[in-house]
Design a protein around this motif. Structure first.
Motif, short mmCIF file in Angstrom:
data_model
loop_
_atom_site.label_atom_id
_atom_site.label_comp_id
_atom_site.label_asym_id
_atom_site.label_seq_id
_atom_site.Cartn_x
_atom_site.Cartn_y
_atom_site.Cartn_z
N GLY A 87 0.83 -1.18 0.06
CA GLY A 87 0.01 0.16 -0.03
C GLY A 87 0.79 1.37 0.01
N GLY A 88 1.92 1.16 0.10
CA GLY A 88 3.00 2.29 0.24
C GLY A 88 4.28 2.06 0.30
N SER A 89 4.90 3.31 0.62
CA SER A 89 6.44 3.38 1.12
C SER A 89 6.78 4.58 1.81
N ILE A 90 8.10 4.67 2.38
CA ILE A 90 8.28 5.76 3.15
C ILE A 90 8.20 7.04 2.40
N GLY A 91 8.49 7.27 1.21
CA GLY A 91 8.38 8.30 0.32
C GLY A 91 7.06 8.89 0.38
N GLU A 92 5.99 7.99 0.36
CA GLU A 92 4.73 8.42 -0.06
C GLU A 92 4.39 9.02 1.19
N LEU A 93 4.81 8.19 2.44
CA LEU A 93 4.36 8.82 3.81
C LEU A 93 4.75 9.91 4.17
N ALA A 94 6.02 10.38 3.68
CA ALA A 94 6.79 11.46 3.82
C ALA A 94 6.01 12.75 3.42
N VAL A 95 5.37 12.64 2.26
CA VAL A 95 4.47 13.57 1.52
C VAL A 95 3.16 13.72 2.12
N ASN A 96 2.46 12.61 2.20
CA ASN A 96 1.35 12.45 2.64
C ASN A 96 1.06 12.97 4.00
N GLY A 97 2.06 12.33 4.99
CA GLY A 97 2.16 12.58 6.34
C GLY A 97 2.14 14.14 6.68
N THR A 98 2.94 14.96 5.94
CA THR A 98 3.14 16.30 6.38
C THR A 98 1.91 17.16 5.79
N VAL A 99 1.46 16.68 4.52
CA VAL A 99 0.48 17.29 3.87
C VAL A 99 -1.04 17.18 4.63
N ASN A 100 -0.92 16.22 5.48
CA ASN A 100 -2.12 15.80 6.18
C ASN A 100 -2.26 16.69 7.57
N ASP A 101 -0.98 16.90 8.04
CA ASP A 101 -0.87 17.80 9.26
C ASP A 101 -1.32 19.27 8.91
N LEU A 102 -0.89 19.69 7.53
CA LEU A 102 -1.56 20.90 7.33
C LEU A 102 -2.83 20.86 7.05
N ALA A 103 -3.28 19.97 6.26
CA ALA A 103 -4.85 19.69 6.04
C ALA A 103 -5.69 19.84 7.13
N VAL A 104 -5.44 18.77 8.17
CA VAL A 104 -6.16 18.97 9.35
C VAL A 104 -6.07 20.26 10.23
N SER A 105 -5.01 21.01 9.97
CA SER A 105 -4.98 22.44 10.46
C SER A 105 -5.91 23.35 9.77
N SER A 133 -4.29 -9.79 3.47
CA SER A 133 -4.12 -8.80 2.58
C SER A 133 -4.68 -7.41 3.07
N ILE A 134 -3.67 -6.65 4.05
CA ILE A 134 -4.03 -5.53 4.33
C ILE A 134 -3.01 -4.32 3.75
N GLU A 135 -3.69 -3.32 3.11
CA GLU A 135 -2.69 -2.39 2.84
C GLU A 135 -2.54 -1.11 3.46
N SER A 136 -1.59 -0.34 3.47
CA SER A 136 -1.64 0.97 4.14
C SER A 136 -2.72 1.93 3.51
N ASP A 137 -2.99 2.81 4.37
CA ASP A 137 -4.41 3.66 3.76
C ASP A 137 -3.69 4.84 3.42
N THR A 138 -2.26 5.18 3.48
CA THR A 138 -1.52 6.53 3.09
C THR A 138 -2.26 7.07 1.94
N CYS A 139 -2.72 8.28 2.16
CA CYS A 139 -3.28 9.29 1.21
C CYS A 139 -3.26 10.58 1.58
N SER A 140 -3.61 11.50 0.92
CA SER A 140 -3.58 13.04 0.98
C SER A 140 -5.25 13.28 1.54
N LEU A 141 -5.13 13.87 2.75
CA LEU A 141 -6.43 14.20 3.46
C LEU A 141 -7.05 15.42 3.05
N TRP A 142 -6.27 16.31 2.01
CA TRP A 142 -6.85 17.56 1.76
C TRP A 142 -8.19 17.51 0.98
#
Lengths: 371, 364
Positions: free
Chosen positions: B93-111, B219-228
């Motif tokens: 479902g993902g990789s460290i690179g995807e997390l690094a973008v989505n995680g930070t994008v999401n902290d902004l989005a939920v603010s 078969s469980i995949e990470s849910d990493t995605c942008s929350l914007w």
């Protein structure tokens, strides 16, 4: 989940709850002890106590295998973990239990190579993968986990793994129960018997509870319906004036236990003359060590273990809390010297222990009101 | 725990002592950092409230939001930063690179801030294969493009073998505060509804299984995605009736709820049966003895909405791609203040506490 949800059916739960209500005498207060920490966990997880009438009280018993390990034993484990070249392995929830100088988790942070395993066989595998290191397994638990340690030791012997040893802190369930029942100030009406332990030892070892002490016991499974049904069985015994060992968990527990497992345990372990329990003190013939035949795999013989005994603070009253003589808040050190962050006794060590539960949720438990 | 109703004087006194101890600001007294300090529960909170916040004495930091705010000529900018140290680097479902973008994008989005740009710092371990690095750089580029943010600054360090697990990634994100958003962790009011944007526990479970320590297959995949997109839809639908948003990462939904119950001095009641959990996640959690409510997500938000707008918010959320399973899971109450309670599917109630350390599996 199929075969799981069936044991968590809220409608059946309500029916049992109604049955319990019909069995209790309104003026009487009932104290039932669930012996096993696994039951305490289920009661908490499903909110089982919320379905009981106010005069049926559940008392958390001595059966949390990690909480009963005394400070001195944790200190010994940490000392071994700090030995040169040692990989120290243990179950996850043991890592948080405090010794006199901190927990295994803190020892890990301070540089000791401590690894969490799910089974003693994982520890043996680590030993085979690291032939130049000494791998020690910190074996804890009641008769539930002892057979898997025994089988692992037999395999280590069969495969001649030279760098594997066990620090055995297994305990047995009957002696602490007898110690509790022996005390003249005990105020319990019945016992919810330990389901997991009974899969190994069977129901027979608990016959002394009704026979010698006149208390009913129902061995129970770990689903919420199991626990409610066991409570019904105990209350019905009390109502009928009966007193016996009943087995609610027949789908898993044979009356005679698991004879193969008992055989293996008898071969690998022997009783210690006495063993110290956190909060309960020394209890005769309550702990297991490796038998002479397996002495070479005994970490306490292979290494120098400090073996220092750290006395439980005098003021700790876990024993009385367990017996139902006092409430957590009546203990002299509760909430002041003994808190969840710096626990002293077994009832505070486990997050499900009576004292920790009261400290964290007392307010809610008292009021039972959400507004 | 069912007790007769009378409370003795001594018990009242003890309850008072506990309340006082609870109300005190957490102190950081540990002699070493343990894994628990990174787990997102009580120990993490001690570190933040007991060491960082007092040291930096910033009002913005003290507000403990997912992003801080700077105002320049009337324009409010949100700033946030995060480090990613996941092992293994790639997982279903993902990789460290995807997390690094989505995680930070999401902290902004939920603010309540529209994500604009990211910086990227890489700490690479000697011996990392160029192929792995290339794959992650591509993942970062693709994920940033999908989330509509630009990578505008960067840094690279290499450390000796054994000093990093392949690679660590740190991203800092900047966003523009959306004028439709009036979000605050202390804005919750009794009666507010709690919405969840989808099923929980998938990221944490996928990582645990990918580490292969448990020899479990599912078969469980990470849910990493942008929350914007989800935040955008919520702001559009109910704007000022949206009280607060959080992404339920480390420590899971339970930690988010506990944090906000404390921040707003309210109680919450969650209906366990209404919380969407993928059957495979429920099964793995059952076997491992872990509660999915405490397991990390990387693409799920919790929204607190005024009661009259809850239905509209839920409808808007369910129209967002990936949020079809969004649900209302509970509501905000008055007492017991600072506590989160669960109405279990079985019919009982219990307290859902803050995580004390790493969620360690039980032996029995």
């Amino acid at each position: 989940m199929k075969f799981v949800d069936e044991f968590r059916d809220p409608e059946l739960g309500r029916a049992l709850s109604g049955e319990i209500l019909s069995l209790v005498e309104p003026g009487r207060h009932y104290k039932l002890m669930e012996v096993c920490g696994g039951h305490t966990h289920s009661i908490y997880k499903y909110g089982v106590d919320d379905l009981l009438p106010a005069n049926v009280e559940l008392v958390h018993g001595p059966g949390c295998p990690v909480c009963v390990i005394p400070m001195g034993r944790v200190d010994d484990g940490i000392a071994l973990a700090h030995e040169d070249g040692v990989i120290f392995t243990c179950f996850g929830d043991m890592m948080r239990v405090p010794g006199s100088q901190g927990s295994l988790l803190e020892a890990k942070a301070a540089g000791a190579d401590i690894r969490m395993v799910y089974s003693p066989l994982d520890a043996l595998r680590i030993a085979k993968q690291n032939p130049d290191r000494e791998v020690i397994f910190f074996a804890i638990g009641f008769e539930t986990t002892a057979p898997s340690t025994a089988l692992t030791l037999k395999r280590a012997r069969a495969e001649a793994v030279p760098n594997f040893s066990v620090m055995c802190s297994h305990v047995t369930i009957v002696p602490p129960l007898r110690a509790l029942l022996e005390s003249p100030d005990l105020r319990l009406d019945g016992f919810i018997g330990p389901g997991h332990v009974s899969t190994v030892v069977g129901a027979r070892p608990f016959e002394f509870i009704p026979a010698d002490y006149g208390k009913p016991i129902a061995i129970a499974g770990f689903e919420p319906l199991d626990i409610l049904q066991a409570i019904v069985m105990i209350l019905r015994q009390l109502a009928d004036g009966r007193c016996e060992v009943e087995n609610q968990y027949t789908r898993v527990v044979p009356y005679e236990g698991n004879l193969r497992a008992l055989e293996v345990m008898a071969e690998v372990f022997e009783l210690r003359p006495h063993f110290e329990w956190r909060g309960l003190g020394f209890i005769s013939h309550s702990g297991l060590r490796l038998s002479e035949a397996y002495a070479d795999l005994d970490a306490e013989r292979r290494f120098d273990v400090p073996g220092v005994r750290v006395a439980d603070p005098k003021a700790c009253q876990c024993g009385e809390v367990l017996k139902g003589v006092i409430k957590p808040w009546e203990c002299k050190v509760f909430g002041t010297a003994c808190t969840p962050e710096r626990p002293i006794g077994t009832c505070m060590v486990s997050s499900e222990g009576a004292c920790a539960a009261y400290y964290n949720y007392g307010r809610f438990a008292r009021e039972r009101e959400v507004v | 725990m069912s007790n007769p109703a009378t409370v003795s004087e001594r018990e009242q006194k003890i309850l008072g002592i506990i309340e006082t101890a609870r109300g005190k600001r957490a102190k950081f007294r540990d002699s070493h950092i343990t894994m628990a300090h990174g787990a997102g529960g009580k120990a993490t909170q001690t570190l933040i409230e007991g060491l960082f916040v007092p040291a930096f004495a910033s009002a913005t930091l003290g507000a403990m939001a997912d992003a801080g705010t700077v105002e320049i000529d009337g324009i409010e900018l949100a700033l946030t930063t995060d480090s990613y140290v996941v092992k293994p680097l790639r997982f279903p479902g993902g990789s460290i690179g995807e997390l690094a973008v989505n995680g930070t994008v999401n902290d902004l989005a939920v603010s309540g801030a529209r994500p604009l740009a990211l910086s990227l710092s890489l700490v690479l371990e000697e011996g990392l294969s160029a192929e792995d690095l290339r794959a992650e750089v591509q993942a970062i580029a693709d994920t940033a493009r999908a989330a509509g943010v630009e990578i505008i600054a960067g840094d690279t360090k290499v450390v000796e073998r054994g000093h990093a697990d392949g690679m660590y990634v740190c991203t800092t994100g900047i966003g523009r505060r959306d004028p439709r958003a009036t979000l605050s962790p202390s804005a919750l009011a009794p009666g507010d509804r709690i919405l969840l944007s989808g099923s929980i526990g998938e990221h944490g479970t996928a990582i645990m299984l990918a580490r292969n320590e448990f020899e479990l297959d599912a078969s469980i995949e990470s849910d990493t995605c942008s929350l914007w997109p989800a935040v955008d839809a919520l702001l559009d639908a109910v704007g000022p009736d949206l009280r607060c948003l959080r992404d339920a990462t480390r420590g899971g939904v339970a930690s988010v709820l506990n944090e906000l119950a404390r921040a707003s001095s309210v109680a919450m009641i969650v209906r366990e049966g209404d919380v969407p959990v993928h059957p495979a996640v429920a099964g793995a959690a059952e076997i491992l003895g872990i509660d999915p409510m405490y397991v990390a997500n990387e693409g799920k938000l919790v929204a607190f909405v005024a009661p009259e707008s809850a239905e509209q918010a839920l409808r808007a959320l369910r129209n967002v791609n990936g949020c079809e399973q969004a649900a209302e899971i509970g509501e905000v109450r008055t007492t017991p203040s600072g506590m989160v309670l669960v109405q279990t599917s079985f019919g009982g109630r219990r307290v859902m506490d803050q995580l004390v350390g790493d969620p360690l599996p039980r032996i029995c």
